[in-house]
Every structure is written in structure tokens, then in C-alpha cells.
Design an enzyme around this catalytic site. Sequence first.
Site, short mmCIF file in Angstrom:
data_model
loop_
_atom_site.label_atom_id
_atom_site.label_comp_id
_atom_site.label_asym_id
_atom_site.label_seq_id
_atom_site.Cartn_x
_atom_site.Cartn_y
_atom_site.Cartn_z
CG ASN A 86 -0.18 -0.12 2.50
OD1 ASN A 86 0.56 0.79 2.86
ND2 ASN A 86 -0.33 -1.25 3.19
CG ASP A 91 -7.04 -5.57 6.27
OD1 ASP A 91 -6.51 -5.60 7.40
OD2 ASP A 91 -7.63 -4.57 5.82
CE LYS A 105 8.78 -12.30 -14.28
NZ LYS A 105 9.45 -11.83 -15.49
CG PHE A 126 -2.99 5.68 13.22
CD1 PHE A 126 -2.23 5.51 14.38
CD2 PHE A 126 -3.01 6.93 12.61
CE1 PHE A 126 -1.50 6.55 14.90
CE2 PHE A 126 -2.27 7.98 13.13
CZ PHE A 126 -1.52 7.81 14.27
CE LYS A 167 -11.40 0.49 10.58
NZ LYS A 167 -10.52 1.26 9.70
CE LYS A 201 -9.04 -3.47 14.04
NZ LYS A 201 -7.97 -3.51 13.05
#
Length: 399
Positions: free
Chosen positions: A209, A278, A288, A323, A337, A341
Site C-alpha cells: 500500500n 488485511d 516467477k 489508527f 474499530k 479491537k
Amino acid sequence: MLKGKTILLGVTGGIAAYKSASLASMLVKSGAEVHVLMTEHATNFITPITFETLTGNRCVIDTFDRNFEFHVEHVALAQKADVAVIAPATANVIAKIAHGMADDMLTTTFLACRCPKIIVPAMNTAMYENAVTQNNLEALRKYGMEIIDPASGRLACGDTGAGKMPEPEFILQHIYRCCACPKDMLGLKVLVTAGPTREAIDPVRYITNHSSGKMGYSIARDCMLRGAQVTLVTGKTAIEPPMFVDVIPVTSARDMFDAVTSRSRDMDIIIKAAAVADYRPSQVADEKVKKSDAELSIPLERTDDILKFLGDNKKPGQFLCGFSMETENMLENSKKKLVKKNLDMIIANNLKVKGAGFETDTNIVTMITPDCVTELELMSKDDIATLLINHILALRQES
Ligand code: CTP
């Protein structure tokens, strides 16, 4: 960073004295009031006018000024100093300080300082390695002074070895650590995660990301400057991690899970700023993956949710902060969240707001706890880190 701080910079007679001009300039740019004291020998290497121009303050030089007012002024300088640094420090000045000698303005002022002291030795390798110099440095350490080890390399005298004065930026970081912030986190152990994870598809490719690691690095640095013992578990980033923190590099979500959970029991505060994948490819190809004309799908499986694991296994008194990166329904999703959590706080940010999110130096965040929601304006990630830590310390004190 050093606004309102007074720094005494002692410069003694070594070729590295020229680097002290950059250090003085950096200190001034950081907002400090800088007073330079030079030995007479130092003036053979660099002129006091250089320092006077850079700092805007009169340079105090070796020869004892018999003027009483001036003498009082230099004691006043010693009293208002937040940190006294000698860079470069010759073997001669190190020996004098180690034995409490005060035979010039620099050593007299230094001896009169009650503030923290930093010594930056720079000299020929043989002089540095000589047992006499090493014993003197050991004595200074015992007196509570910080010694910055010299770098190794080719020295001006032609020798190669230890004795080079480290770069001004490096010394600056030591000065920041010493006096930039009140030490309100002394004794606290903090674990921060930062950056992206990489999930391998084959030996060539991976899924990741856009996380730059900037937010997590700013938090780790802020905690370090405030005196905490910081562990930074970081995915691969393009930026330098802060100095004086224990950096644990990781690649995948699984690596991060292992690195974090094996250390979490020990921690007083855990802040998870990393952007953890995730999902990961269910199988990592050994070779490959070759292209064909057919479409390709990559089956994915869930990674472990590290933060949820930490929330489920929280030790009493531990503060857990996550975060939350959203592109819609930021508050509602982030609050979910927080509960799911078992967190003490979650920092929500909306990627679609200008100035917020990945790769920027700024962010717009909302700090959410079970009892309150605090919106912060657009500000630098460094400033967010400071406010976030202030908030955490206040909440810890309340409970
Ligand atoms: N997190 C984690 N382990 C994961 C995924 C996320 O520890 N496998 C942590 C992140 O470090 C962050 C928080 O959980 O502190 C929230 O991450 P975010 O990606 O915003 O939310 P998710 O819980 O992954 O949910 P979603 O992606 O569906 O929004």
C-alpha cells in the site's frame, strides 16, 4: 525544535572546527540562542566573525577578559545554558575538563555550567586511542557528560581510523535528544509500528500500500525526545528512522505480528500506525509467475489482525492506540474499530481529504476515545505526534 533554548557551543583547536560553523547555523535555524566560546587555538582554524555572523552573539575567546562586567556575563551565560557542547573537543580540552582545570574562558564557563554537557572528541587516531585520553573520556562519562563517539575514516593528518568529528546533523540530533523536550516519558516503554507491509506473490512481486511511515516515525521520535524507551517495528520505507530508537525492520504482516506480539507484554504504550495488509496471497509461488493470454486471479487469505490480538491480550495498565484509515463514514467506522479491537484510543483520518493521509508531511486526524472525540486541524505529522502523545499521557494520568 530548540525555541527558547540557550546553547553554549565550545570550539577548540582542531581542523574539524570548520564543521562547527554548520552546527552553529543549524542550532540557530532550530530556534536556539547560541553562544560560541572558542579557545585561542581554535581561532587559528576558524575566525570568530564566522560564528558571530551566524549566531548574532559576541564570540567569547580564550584570553581572559579582565573586565569585571564581562566576567559576570560569562557566569550568567553558564547559568542560563540548557546544554553545553564542545565540538570539536581536542585531547587537551578533554584532559583539562576531566581534571577540573579552568584556565581559560571556555573551560571556566564549562565548569560553571550545571546543565547537561556533550563532548564531541575529534583528533588524530593515536591520540584518541591513547589510554590517557580514553581514561579522561571515561572520567567525563562518570561525571555524567555525554560523549559522542568520533566517526572513522581518513583524517586530515593522513591517518585512517577513529577520530573524525561526526557530521553536524548527527550532533544536532544528540542536542535535540538532550534538551528539545521535557522528559515526561522517562521510564516508559513504547512500541510504535509504521509503514506498509509487503505480501509476496512470487519472488519478484508483492502486494503493498502507499504508507510512507512518516506518521509512525514522527510518533517514535516524539516519544524518544520525551525520554521514553522506544521500539519501532517498521515495514520498508524510503525515509530514515529516527535516531536513538530500537528499529525492528519487518516485511510482511506475519513478520510484523511476530515482532510486535513477542515484545508487547513489556510495553506501557503501543501505537499501531502501520498500514498492515488485511490479505495475503494464499500461496507464494516459488518461481516467477509467467504470463499467458488467460486472465489471472490470485487467491488471497486473511492475515492476522495484530491490533485485535493486542486488544484481546492487553496487560493491565497498558495503553493501546490504533489508527484508522477510511475513505467514507470515517467516524462511524473508526468508533466500531475502537470497540471491536478493545482500544483506548483510535486516530481516524480520511484519505480523501486534502492534506490528509499517506505520503504527505501533514494530516488531518480525529482522536477518538470511548468518552470523547477530538478533531485536530490540518497540521504537520510531527505536531500531530506531539498532541497525540500529550493526549495519551493525560489519559494515563487520569486513570
Ligand atoms: N491492523 C493490524 N493488523 C491488521 C490490520 C490492521 O494491526 N491485519 C491495525 C492497523 O495498524 C491500524 C488499525 O488496525 O492501527 C486499523 O487499520 P485499518 O486498515 O484502518 O482497519 P482494518 O481493521 O484493517 O479494517 P478495514 O481495512 O476494513 O477498514
